[in-house]
Structure formats: C-alpha cells, structure tokens
Write an enzyme that holds these catalytic residues in place. Structure first.
Site, PDB file in Angstrom:
ATOM      1  N   THR A   1       3.107   4.298  -4.806  1.00  0.00           N
ATOM      2  CA  THR A   1       3.330   5.083  -6.025  1.00  0.00           C
ATOM      3  C   THR A   1       4.605   5.905  -6.002  1.00  0.00           C
ATOM      4  O   THR A   1       4.993   6.481  -7.020  1.00  0.00           O
ATOM      5  CB  THR A   1       2.136   6.013  -6.298  1.00  0.00           C
ATOM      6  OG1 THR A   1       1.920   6.854  -5.156  1.00  0.00           O
ATOM      7  CG2 THR A   1       0.872   5.206  -6.576  1.00  0.00           C
ATOM      8  N   SER A   2       5.277   5.978  -4.851  1.00  0.00           N
ATOM      9  CA  SER A   2       6.534   6.729  -4.775  1.00  0.00           C
ATOM     10  C   SER A   2       7.289   6.291  -3.539  1.00  0.00           C
ATOM     11  O   SER A   2       6.785   5.522  -2.705  1.00  0.00           O
ATOM     12  CB  SER A   2       6.286   8.246  -4.736  1.00  0.00           C
ATOM     13  OG  SER A   2       5.653   8.622  -3.520  1.00  0.00           O
TER      14      SER A   2
ATOM     15  N   TYR B   1       2.003  12.553  14.593  1.00  0.00           N
ATOM     16  CA  TYR B   1       2.588  11.539  13.702  1.00  0.00           C
ATOM     17  C   TYR B   1       3.359  10.506  14.521  1.00  0.00           C
ATOM     18  O   TYR B   1       3.201   9.290  14.318  1.00  0.00           O
ATOM     19  CB  TYR B   1       3.511  12.213  12.699  1.00  0.00           C
ATOM     20  CG  TYR B   1       4.274  11.262  11.813  1.00  0.00           C
ATOM     21  CD1 TYR B   1       3.697  10.734  10.661  1.00  0.00           C
ATOM     22  CD2 TYR B   1       5.580  10.886  12.128  1.00  0.00           C
ATOM     23  CE1 TYR B   1       4.399   9.867   9.837  1.00  0.00           C
ATOM     24  CE2 TYR B   1       6.283  10.011  11.313  1.00  0.00           C
ATOM     25  CZ  TYR B   1       5.697   9.503  10.174  1.00  0.00           C
ATOM     26  OH  TYR B   1       6.394   8.633   9.373  1.00  0.00           O
TER      27      TYR B   1
ATOM     28  N   ILE C   1       9.302   4.879  -0.491  1.00  0.00           N
ATOM     29  CA  ILE C   1       9.548   3.555   0.078  1.00  0.00           C
ATOM     30  C   ILE C   1       8.630   2.515  -0.544  1.00  0.00           C
ATOM     31  O   ILE C   1       9.062   1.402  -0.871  1.00  0.00           O
ATOM     32  CB  ILE C   1       9.373   3.602   1.610  1.00  0.00           C
ATOM     33  CG1 ILE C   1      10.509   4.406   2.247  1.00  0.00           C
ATOM     34  CG2 ILE C   1       9.314   2.197   2.196  1.00  0.00           C
ATOM     35  CD1 ILE C   1      10.308   4.695   3.729  1.00  0.00           C
TER      36      ILE C   1
ATOM     37  N   THR D   1       0.846  -1.189   0.000  1.00  0.00           N
ATOM     38  CA  THR D   1       0.000   0.000   0.000  1.00  0.00           C
ATOM     39  C   THR D   1       0.884   1.242   0.000  1.00  0.00           C
ATOM     40  O   THR D   1       2.021   1.221   0.460  1.00  0.00           O
ATOM     41  CB  THR D   1      -0.938   0.029   1.217  1.00  0.00           C
ATOM     42  OG1 THR D   1      -0.179   0.126   2.428  1.00  0.00           O
ATOM     43  CG2 THR D   1      -1.798  -1.234   1.259  1.00  0.00           C
TER      44      THR D   1
END
Length: 248
Positions: free
Chosen positions: A15-16, A149, A18, A12
């Site tokens: 697209t960029s 985060y 990692i 998941t």
C-alpha cells in the site's frame, strides 16, 4: 509486449513505499498483481493507482487466517508466477528496552509472515516462478538500537538460501533484495515526529556513499529484474541496493 505479459504476481505490504512501487512496476510490465495491506482504505487507493491489472485483498501476513483467505482469492484466478514477500517493519529499541512484545511482533511479521506467505503460495507456484524476499542491508551488520529488526532480516537471508535449495527441483527461484535506507513513509515513521524524521533521514543519507536515500522505484526495478527471465540463472542470491553502503 511487456516482460511479464500473462503472468500473475503477489506483492505483500503493497500500500506504500517499496511494495506499492513494485506492484506498479510489475503491472506496467504486463503482470496482473494481487496487492495486500492491513488497511482497506489505503489498499483501495493503491489498487486504484494501478488500474485493472491490480486486485486488492486486505490481509495481515502475521495472521494465518488472513493468508488462507488471500490465497483462496488468488487461486480463483489460477496459479502464481511471482511472489514478492515484502510486508514487514520494525521499531528502534536498545537492548535494555527490548520487550517480549517488541521481539514477537517484529519476528511474527517479518519472519513468520514471510515464511507462511511463501509456504501457502507453494501449491499455486508454477514451474519457472520467482520468489523475492525483502531483506535489508543490515542483515550482515550491527545495528545499534535496531538489533531485533536486523536479526529478523538476517533470518530472511538464511531462509532465502534454504528455500532456493528446496525449490530448485521445481524450477522455482528464490532470491532476496537488501535495500539500504529508502525514502518511504515507514522510514520516516521510525522517528515519531517531522522534526526528528528530517534529522534521521539526513543522518542516514550521510552514511551512504552516494550521499542520498534510495527511491522506492529503484527497488522496484530490481524486483522486476528478479521477477523476469532476465535473472533466470539466479537463485539463492541477495542483491544489495543501497548506494554502496554495504560495499564501500
């Protein structure tokens, strides 16, 4: 023969950065890899960069309907052997500036998205499967202006342990990776503009004993290790890949 010949993986947030590096590495090792991302164009580009061992499914992991659609597509191929629950993100916000929206978006994506990705993968996971969670090396440290985060990543570290305990009887291993600062578009994007980004990256690199940022490909090698039989006696663990920042 590749280490992962005949296996099926899901990555998941692929697209960029990692996620994309990991998807490429798993495919190069022989796996067929399902990739997810929220934007169709970048997802298509990621799939094209890998070739016929990749299948893209546009999905936001914080959307349960998207996850149901994702796993319906995966189920058409059969079972799963590897889940790299990598999608996530965050933004800077000092304590006085944290809003409910900031908190909810961070936790819904990082914690909720990971939790329900793994939950919905369970019926497809074969004996001997590997679940890999992207945490962060700040999951056990204080992080000024990045507290929400950091807290979300600490929650993922805790979930890794609990899921490992729950799934060990099924022969499913669950481990997490705690990267340090990695040179990705997401990291640069925290700064907002190119000039600030350069300062941010230099400052982060200076705080690493190796005096540099990590590369996505270095995390991808760790993903391969945890996905393969090379880590067959590991579960509930967290591997720090951070240039020594959390250890020295």
């Amino acid at each position: 023969m590749g280490q992962l010949d005949g296996r099926t993986a899901l990555v998941t947030g692929a697209t960029s950065g990692i996620g994309l590096a990991a998807a490429r590495r798993l495919a190069a090792a022989g796996a067929h890899v399902f990739l997810t991302g929220r934007r169709q164009e970048t997802l298509d580009d990621a799939v094209a960069s890998i070739g016929d061992r990749a299948t893209g499914v546009r999905a936001d992991v914080a959307d349960l309907d998207d996850l149901d659609r994702l796993f319906a597509v995966v189920a058409e191929r059969g079972g799963l052997d590897i889940v790299f629950a990598n999608a996530g993100g965050g933004e800077f916000a000092a304590l006085p500036d944290v809003t409910w929206e900031h908190y909810a978006e961070t936790f819904n994506t990082n914690v909720g998205g990971t939790l329900f990705t793994v939950q919905k993968a369970l019926p497809l996971l074969r004996t001997g499967s590997s679940v890999i969670v992207t945490s962060s090396n700040i999951d056990t440290k204080g992080a000024a202006s990045f507290g929400v985060y950091a807290a979300s990543k600490a929650a993922l570290r805790s979930l890794t342990r609990s899921w490992a305990a729950e799934l060990v009887t099924r022969g499913i291993r669950v481990n997490s990776i705690a990267p340090g600062p990695i040179e990705t578009p997401g990291l640069s994007g925290l700064a907002g503009d190119p000039g600030s980004a350069e300062q941010l990256l230099k400052g982060l690199a200076a705080g690493v004993p190796m005096n540099r940022l990590g590369r996505p490909e270095e995390i991808a090698e760790t993903v391969l290790f945890l996905a393969s039989d090379a880590s067959s006696y590991m579960t509930g663990a967290e591997i720090y890949v951070d240039g020594g920042a959390s250890q020295i």
